[in-house]
Design a protein around this motif. Structure first.
Motif, mmCIF file in Angstrom:
data_model
loop_
_atom_site.group_PDB
_atom_site.id
_atom_site.type_symbol
_atom_site.label_atom_id
_atom_site.label_comp_id
_atom_site.label_asym_id
_atom_site.label_seq_id
_atom_site.Cartn_x
_atom_site.Cartn_y
_atom_site.Cartn_z
ATOM 1 N N PRO A 1 0.611 -1.289 0.136
ATOM 2 C CA PRO A 1 -0.296 -0.060 -0.161
ATOM 3 C C PRO A 1 0.809 1.200 0.107
ATOM 4 O O PRO A 1 2.248 1.431 0.778
ATOM 5 C CB PRO A 1 -0.586 0.324 0.843
ATOM 6 C CG PRO A 1 -0.264 -1.462 1.587
ATOM 7 C CD PRO A 1 0.519 -1.763 0.715
ATOM 8 N N ASP A 2 0.207 2.264 -0.705
ATOM 9 C CA ASP A 2 1.294 3.722 -0.867
ATOM 10 C C ASP A 2 0.578 4.187 0.353
ATOM 11 O O ASP A 2 0.945 6.481 0.083
ATOM 12 C CB ASP A 2 1.406 3.783 -2.221
ATOM 13 C CG ASP A 2 0.047 3.774 -2.898
ATOM 14 O OD1 ASP A 2 -0.642 3.482 -2.631
ATOM 15 O OD2 ASP A 2 0.332 4.148 -4.096
ATOM 16 N N ASP A 3 -0.279 4.276 1.368
ATOM 17 C CA ASP A 3 -0.868 5.583 1.148
ATOM 18 C C ASP A 3 -0.781 5.280 3.088
ATOM 19 O O ASP A 3 -1.763 5.975 3.791
ATOM 20 C CB ASP A 3 -2.843 5.390 1.537
ATOM 21 C CG ASP A 3 -3.072 3.731 1.541
ATOM 22 O OD1 ASP A 3 -2.091 3.252 2.153
ATOM 23 O OD2 ASP A 3 -4.324 3.786 2.200
ATOM 24 N N GLN A 4 -0.113 4.918 3.423
ATOM 25 C CA GLN A 4 1.190 4.828 4.715
ATOM 26 C C GLN A 4 2.191 4.509 5.158
ATOM 27 O O GLN A 4 2.494 3.361 4.304
ATOM 28 C CB GLN A 4 -0.666 3.956 5.536
ATOM 29 C CG GLN A 4 -0.162 2.241 5.367
ATOM 30 C CD GLN A 4 -1.204 1.267 5.889
ATOM 31 O OE1 GLN A 4 -0.925 1.028 6.715
ATOM 32 N NE2 GLN A 4 -2.541 1.005 5.378
ATOM 33 N N ALA A 5 2.775 4.779 6.158
ATOM 34 C CA ALA A 5 3.873 4.010 6.734
ATOM 35 C C ALA A 5 4.268 2.749 6.636
ATOM 36 O O ALA A 5 3.146 2.044 7.039
ATOM 37 C CB ALA A 5 4.507 5.284 7.822
ATOM 38 N N LEU A 6 4.864 2.614 6.491
ATOM 39 C CA LEU A 6 5.312 0.603 6.697
ATOM 40 C C LEU A 6 6.222 0.524 7.039
ATOM 41 O O LEU A 6 7.561 1.214 7.449
ATOM 42 C CB LEU A 6 5.662 -0.213 5.728
ATOM 43 C CG LEU A 6 4.390 0.009 4.226
ATOM 44 C CD1 LEU A 6 4.386 -0.709 3.190
ATOM 45 C CD2 LEU A 6 3.095 -0.536 4.746
ATOM 46 N N ARG A 7 6.470 -0.418 8.207
ATOM 47 C CA ARG A 7 7.657 -0.844 9.123
ATOM 48 C C ARG A 7 7.870 -2.346 8.671
ATOM 49 O O ARG A 7 7.452 -2.939 8.102
ATOM 50 C CB ARG A 7 7.376 -0.682 10.449
ATOM 51 C CG ARG A 7 6.818 0.736 10.807
ATOM 52 C CD ARG A 7 6.405 1.114 12.070
ATOM 53 N NE ARG A 7 6.126 2.343 12.610
ATOM 54 C CZ ARG A 7 7.157 3.396 12.224
ATOM 55 N NH1 ARG A 7 8.309 3.239 12.002
ATOM 56 N NH2 ARG A 7 6.467 4.248 12.490
ATOM 57 N N PHE A 8 9.371 -2.506 9.675
ATOM 58 C CA PHE A 8 9.965 -4.655 9.022
ATOM 59 C C PHE A 8 9.996 -4.741 10.254
ATOM 60 O O PHE A 8 10.930 -3.327 11.057
ATOM 61 C CB PHE A 8 10.355 -3.907 7.904
ATOM 62 C CG PHE A 8 11.811 -3.371 8.206
ATOM 63 C CD1 PHE A 8 12.804 -3.762 8.470
ATOM 64 C CD2 PHE A 8 11.923 -1.782 7.939
ATOM 65 C CE1 PHE A 8 14.632 -3.398 9.561
ATOM 66 C CE2 PHE A 8 13.529 -1.740 8.739
ATOM 67 C CZ PHE A 8 14.400 -2.505 8.804
ATOM 68 N N ASN A 9 9.606 -5.700 10.503
ATOM 69 C CA ASN A 9 10.728 -6.369 11.700
ATOM 70 C C ASN A 9 11.455 -7.465 11.284
ATOM 71 O O ASN A 9 11.527 -8.257 9.766
ATOM 72 C CB ASN A 9 10.194 -7.109 12.058
ATOM 73 C CG ASN A 9 8.589 -6.358 13.232
ATOM 74 O OD1 ASN A 9 8.715 -5.755 13.787
ATOM 75 N ND2 ASN A 9 7.171 -6.549 12.950
#
Length: 221
Positions: free
Chosen positions: A163-171
């Motif tokens: 998705p390009d409408d929100q900040a993404l995170r990673f673990n």
């Protein structure tokens, strides 16, 4: 100062202001000036038949010179520290616009279809996986990187379906045998300005992480 025959050495009298703060001069230069005036007064009023001991006078002069020398050394060190800080600030200004890696787990994008990040492994791992999540914690992708050695590693992921409408995170999920490896997630960021913190330490203003101590930077890209 000591007492000569029939003549007492002048004494210091410290007065306090209304708020209890001592108003006596404490600077090394002022202390040396007062000392010399007191010494001249004592020599002028000493008993000619029982003059002041030369060794004692030499010792007192040596003491005031030591105090003055220490103050001068402190002033020199402070000037050197200020110059070093200014030089560090000038050198750091060259980082404006540069990319850096700092602790954090926000996904960055090198282009519309490529997500990037990094991590640091304190020890080798037999298996490393990257989980990409939304801000709410929903896992949207899991990528296995296999076994990896200790050290800093970067990764890039195909992000065309993200998705390009929100900040993404990673673990970072790293294991070695039956135990977990405590990996440190590192995020790509960009320096927008440099400055100094309240304690004088160098700080960077980053596009995503805001004000960050320079010591937190793991790599300059």
């Amino acid at each position: 100062m000591t007492t000569t025959s029939g003549v007492s050495s002048p004494t210091y009298h410290i007065t306090s202001s209304a708020d209890g703060t001592a108003s006596a001069k404490t600077g090394a230069t002022e202390a040396q000036d007062r000392f010399l005036k007191l010494l001249v007064a004592q020599l002028s009023n000493q008993d000619p038949m029982n003059p002041m001991d030369n060794a004692q006078m030499t010792s007192q002069i040596a003491q005031i010179n030591t105090v003055t020398g220490i103050q001068q050394l402190n002033d020199t060190m402070q000037a050197m520290a200020s110059q070093a800080s200014a030089m560090q600030m000038m050198q750091a200004s060259a980082m404006i616009g540069r990319g850096v890696l700092t602790p954090g787990n926000q996904i960055a994008f090198s282009d519309a279809d490529t997500a990037i990040g990094a991590f640091d492994l304190p020890t080798g791992a037999t298996s490393v996986k990257i989980e990409v999540t939304t801000a709410s914690g929903k896992v949207i992708d899991t990528v296995s990187l296999g076994a990896m050695e200790a050290g800093q590693h970067g990764f890039s992921l195909v992000a065309s379906s993200y998705p390009d409408d929100q900040a993404l995170r990673f673990n970072v999920i790293a294991v070695s045998g039956a135990g977990n490896v405590d990996a440190t997630a590192l995020m790509h960021d960009r320096v927008t300005s440099v400055g100094a913190g309240a304690d004088g330490t160098l700080t960077l203003t980053l596009q995503q992480n805001g004000s960050t101590p320079y010591s937190d930077v793991r790599s300059v890209l």
